[in-house]
Design a protein around this motif. Structure first.
Motif, PDB file in Angstrom:
ATOM      1  N   VAL A  48      24.400  47.931  38.536  1.00 35.66           N
ATOM      2  CA  VAL A  48      24.863  47.188  39.709  1.00 35.66           C
ATOM      3  C   VAL A  48      25.495  45.877  39.259  1.00 35.66           C
ATOM      4  CG1 VAL A  48      24.203  46.151  41.910  1.00 35.66           C
ATOM      5  CG2 VAL A  48      22.986  48.178  41.064  1.00 35.66           C
ATOM      6  N   GLY A  49      26.742  45.647  39.664  1.00 35.30           N
ATOM      7  CA  GLY A  49      27.412  44.381  39.393  1.00 35.30           C
ATOM      8  C   GLY A  49      27.576  43.586  40.677  1.00 35.30           C
ATOM      9  N   LYS A  50      27.508  42.272  40.574  1.00 30.05           N
ATOM     10  CA  LYS A  50      27.593  41.414  41.757  1.00 30.05           C
ATOM     11  C   LYS A  50      28.365  40.149  41.400  1.00 30.05           C
ATOM     12  CE  LYS A  50      24.508  38.753  44.825  1.00 30.05           C
ATOM     13  NZ  LYS A  50      23.088  38.394  45.065  1.00 30.05           N
ATOM     14  N   GLU A  51      29.374  39.819  42.210  1.00 27.92           N
ATOM     15  CA  GLU A  51      30.116  38.579  42.002  1.00 27.92           C
ATOM     16  C   GLU A  51      30.439  37.932  43.339  1.00 27.92           C
ATOM     17  OE1 GLU A  51      34.056  38.741  40.450  1.00 27.92           O
ATOM     18  OE2 GLU A  51      34.444  40.744  41.237  1.00 27.92           O
ATOM     19  N   LEU A  52      30.761  36.651  43.295  1.00 23.66           N
ATOM     20  CA  LEU A  52      31.115  35.896  44.490  1.00 23.66           C
ATOM     21  C   LEU A  52      32.631  35.835  44.594  1.00 23.66           C
ATOM     22  CD1 LEU A  52      29.730  34.321  46.798  1.00 23.66           C
ATOM     23  CD2 LEU A  52      30.020  32.254  45.429  1.00 23.66           C
ATOM     24  N   VAL A  53      33.175  36.287  45.729  1.00 24.83           N
ATOM     25  CA  VAL A  53      34.624  36.321  45.926  1.00 24.83           C
ATOM     26  C   VAL A  53      34.969  35.602  47.228  1.00 24.83           C
ATOM     27  CG1 VAL A  53      34.883  38.475  44.651  1.00 24.83           C
ATOM     28  CG2 VAL A  53      34.514  38.559  47.118  1.00 24.83           C
ATOM     29  N   THR A  54      36.222  35.172  47.353  1.00 24.66           N
ATOM     30  CA  THR A  54      36.678  34.497  48.564  1.00 24.66           C
ATOM     31  C   THR A  54      37.891  35.225  49.126  1.00 24.66           C
ATOM     32  OG1 THR A  54      38.083  32.992  47.285  1.00 24.66           O
ATOM     33  CG2 THR A  54      35.847  32.259  47.773  1.00 24.66           C
ATOM     34  N   TYR A  55      38.006  35.164  50.453  1.00 24.55           N
ATOM     35  CA  TYR A  55      39.149  35.770  51.136  1.00 24.55           C
ATOM     36  C   TYR A  55      39.324  35.074  52.478  1.00 24.55           C
ATOM     37  CZ  TYR A  55      42.225  39.305  53.185  1.00 24.55           C
ATOM     38  OH  TYR A  55      43.286  39.952  53.778  1.00 24.55           O
ATOM     39  N   GLN A  56      40.513  34.496  52.683  1.00 20.58           N
ATOM     40  CA  GLN A  56      40.858  33.822  53.933  1.00 20.58           C
ATOM     41  C   GLN A  56      39.770  32.831  54.367  1.00 20.58           C
ATOM     42  OE1 GLN A  56      41.916  36.818  56.840  1.00 20.58           O
ATOM     43  NE2 GLN A  56      43.882  37.243  55.838  1.00 20.58           N
ATOM     44  N   ASP A  57      39.432  31.935  53.470  1.00 16.48           N
ATOM     45  CA  ASP A  57      38.489  30.844  53.721  1.00 16.48           C
ATOM     46  C   ASP A  57      37.052  31.307  53.971  1.00 16.48           C
ATOM     47  OD1 ASP A  57      40.591  29.103  53.432  1.00 16.48           O
ATOM     48  OD2 ASP A  57      40.932  28.863  55.583  1.00 16.48           O
ATOM     49  N   HIS A  58      36.723  32.543  53.616  1.00 11.93           N
ATOM     50  CA  HIS A  58      35.350  33.036  53.721  1.00 11.93           C
ATOM     51  C   HIS A  58      34.898  33.517  52.341  1.00 11.93           C
ATOM     52  CE1 HIS A  58      35.169  32.768  58.078  1.00 11.93           C
ATOM     53  NE2 HIS A  58      36.336  33.377  58.141  1.00 11.93           N
TER      54      HIS A  58
END
Length: 235
Positions: free
Chosen positions: A166-176
């Motif tokens: 299981v891989g997990k990362e923090l991503v952003t899209y349209q200010d969220h």
């Protein structure tokens, strides 16, 4: 809005996560349907002034540091040792114990090490440098390492004895901001993204109160990572 800059430096093998935020870190949130998890044997690492050593049944692993690099030597059944280089961590970030299990289903033990990461961000405490020593063939090993927010064990999604990572990362899209979960499988010692096979990637909203629930953002779900962040592999 959450903005993240991840930077590595050849002269300092940690990770700096610079964050300007209106949000704080939410706790880990698992979207797994909880198939069969791997069962680890936990083995303590013995610390010396200039090394860490693991001895378990037929295995011996020695971790040393020189010129801002880690050298990881593994030997099995007294055979000639195999040596790997890890450039993204330091000896003082070594874990207190290793996790041993047959992750790839070949009846040989694989090794998982979770190195701590240093940084000024409150999220730095959640990041780990995951390092796997994966058995290849009857006597070989490969080294796989990457940065990851996931502390999940490996799971066998299709009951074939080869556990998915299981891989997990923090991503952003349209200010969220979102936690993004992906799945990887092992094939001949190599890491392959198998997310689509099991209905992944999956997203969880990243909220200040930690109560973010599942989210559906097609633009992010369609984007499959070829490999995890800061990925390195050696044979």
């Amino acid at each position: 809005m959450l903005s993240i800059t991840i930077k590595t430096s050849p002269g300092w093998h940690g990770i700096f996560i610079g964050i300007s935020l209106l949000l704080a870190a939410s706790p880990a949130y698992s979207l797994l349907a909880k198939p069969k998890p791997v069962r680890y044997e936990k083995v303590a690492l013995t610390r010396y002034q200039d090394s860490c050593v693991l001895r378990a049944s037929r295995l011996k692993i020695v971790i040393t540091e020189a010129s801002e690099e880690l050298f990881i030597t593994i030997s099995e059944n007294g055979q000639a040792p195999k040596r790997f280089v890890e450039r993204y961590s330091m000896l003082r970030f070594s874990p207190d114990s290793a996790l041993l299990a047959d992750i790839n289903g070949d009846d040989r033990q694989d090794i998982k090490l979770m190195f701590r990461v240093e940084g000024a961000s409150p999220l730095a405490a959640m990041v780990r440098r995951k390092l796997y020593l994966i058995s290849v063939g009857s006597t070989g090993y490969s080294k796989i390492s990457f940065m990851d927010f996931s502390h999940e064990p490996e799971y066998d999604f299709n009951d074939d004895g080869n556990f998915e990572i299981v891989g997990k990362e923090l991503v952003t899209y349209q200010d969220h901001s979102y936690w993004k979960y992906e799945l990887y499988s092992l094939s001949q010692g190599k890491l392959v993204n198998c997310s689509l096979r099991y209905g992944y990637p999956r997203l969880v909203r990243f909220l200040k109160n930690g109560k973010g629930g599942p989210a559906h953002v097609p633009a992010l779900i369609r984007k499959i990572s070829r490999e995890p962040r800061e990925f390195n592999q050696q044979f």
